[in-house]
Motif scaffolding. Sequence first.
Motif, mmCIF file in Angstrom:
data_model
loop_
_atom_site.group_PDB
_atom_site.id
_atom_site.type_symbol
_atom_site.label_atom_id
_atom_site.label_comp_id
_atom_site.label_asym_id
_atom_site.label_seq_id
_atom_site.Cartn_x
_atom_site.Cartn_y
_atom_site.Cartn_z
ATOM 1 N N LEU A 1 -13.007 -13.220 1.811
ATOM 2 C CA LEU A 1 -12.100 -12.915 0.708
ATOM 3 C C LEU A 1 -11.969 -14.108 -0.231
ATOM 4 O O LEU A 1 -11.950 -13.944 -1.461
ATOM 5 N N TRP B 1 -16.767 -4.672 4.773
ATOM 6 C CA TRP B 1 -15.725 -5.177 3.878
ATOM 7 C C TRP B 1 -16.258 -5.280 2.456
ATOM 8 O O TRP B 1 -15.576 -4.918 1.499
ATOM 9 N N LEU C 1 -14.798 -3.382 -0.908
ATOM 10 C CA LEU C 1 -14.348 -4.193 -2.049
ATOM 11 C C LEU C 1 -15.137 -3.830 -3.304
ATOM 12 O O LEU C 1 -14.572 -3.761 -4.407
ATOM 13 N N TYR D 1 -5.194 -11.742 -2.334
ATOM 14 C CA TYR D 1 -4.696 -10.970 -1.202
ATOM 15 C C TYR D 1 -3.489 -11.658 -0.598
ATOM 16 O O TYR D 1 -3.203 -12.831 -0.876
ATOM 17 N N SER E 1 0.854 -1.162 0.000
ATOM 18 C CA SER E 1 0.000 0.000 0.000
ATOM 19 C C SER E 1 0.885 1.204 0.000
ATOM 20 O O SER E 1 2.091 1.111 -0.042
ATOM 21 N N VAL F 1 -4.878 -5.903 -1.689
ATOM 22 C CA VAL F 1 -5.540 -6.250 -0.435
ATOM 23 C C VAL F 1 -4.583 -7.027 0.455
ATOM 24 O O VAL F 1 -3.935 -7.977 0.010
ATOM 25 N N LEU G 1 -7.887 -5.136 7.729
ATOM 26 C CA LEU G 1 -7.891 -5.302 6.278
ATOM 27 C C LEU G 1 -7.471 -3.993 5.639
ATOM 28 O O LEU G 1 -7.954 -2.925 6.010
ATOM 29 N N THR G 2 -6.537 -4.058 4.691
ATOM 30 C CA THR G 2 -6.178 -2.877 3.915
ATOM 31 C C THR G 2 -6.556 -3.119 2.464
ATOM 32 O O THR G 2 -6.285 -4.188 1.900
ATOM 33 N N ILE G 3 -7.202 -2.136 1.880
ATOM 34 C CA ILE G 3 -7.571 -2.144 0.463
ATOM 35 C C ILE G 3 -6.991 -0.880 -0.125
ATOM 36 O O ILE G 3 -7.506 0.211 0.101
ATOM 37 N N TYR H 1 -13.688 -4.684 -7.145
ATOM 38 C CA TYR H 1 -13.519 -6.134 -7.146
ATOM 39 C C TYR H 1 -14.840 -6.819 -7.495
ATOM 40 O O TYR H 1 -15.909 -6.369 -7.071
ATOM 41 N N ILE I 1 -10.886 -12.869 -3.975
ATOM 42 C CA ILE I 1 -10.036 -11.690 -3.870
ATOM 43 C C ILE I 1 -8.580 -12.138 -3.765
ATOM 44 O O ILE I 1 -8.230 -12.897 -2.860
#
Length: 223
Positions: free
Chosen positions: A106, A154, A158, A113, A60, A88, A139-141, A163, A111
């Motif tokens: 996820l 979440w 997403l 990740y 990130s 993610v 959780l990091t997006i 996504y 997803i």
Amino acid sequence: MKHAAYIRAGAALAAVTMGSLLCGLAAAQGVYRIVGPDGKVTFSDQPPPAAQAKPVAGASGGSTGAAPAGGNAALPFELRRVAGQFPVTLYTGKDCSPCNSGRNLLNSRGIPYVERTVTTPEDAAALTRLAGEPTVPVLTIGSQQIKGYSDVQWGQYLDAAGYPKQSQLPANYRRPQPEPLVAVQSAVPAAATQAAPPQASQGPATTSRPAEIPVQPPSGIRF
């Protein structure tokens, strides 16, 4: 007229949602636990000069364009694009039911990740630096951090990131194995092997010079 107003309001809401993904809290950076020559332990988001390992924390911030590991090259184009723009990362702990629920969500949505585990005091200290508290799951997006598990929240983030709701992962996709949040690296390289004692001189030393080979620049290029 009302229909047009609703369309403009919907577009504005979508822009605000995407803006929150880009301008959220500072995202987690790679964290290293560095042991100095005096035994002092420090943390840094930069690897020590002698270390060749890659950062272990989620992608990130400055690395939002990095592709997640685990066969991302085989992802469909649109999914690969979204994963590159909003990667993610899931931070989990042992015996954590919400972590399992988040992981299942996820996985069910397909997803791509990476997972970072928080199991040691060093991991907890690093997570506190990154998220403000040593609580999992996180959780990091992209640059957005979401603390605690909520399937609705979440899912909304997403969706806003783009996504797909249904898995589009290819059958041969393999998820990367979870890794600790903190990588342990020594700040000094291993001691060099002891040099052999110099031998007695047999005569005057001579210095040889390598043959000089003229360098021809590529055609059309001048120095």
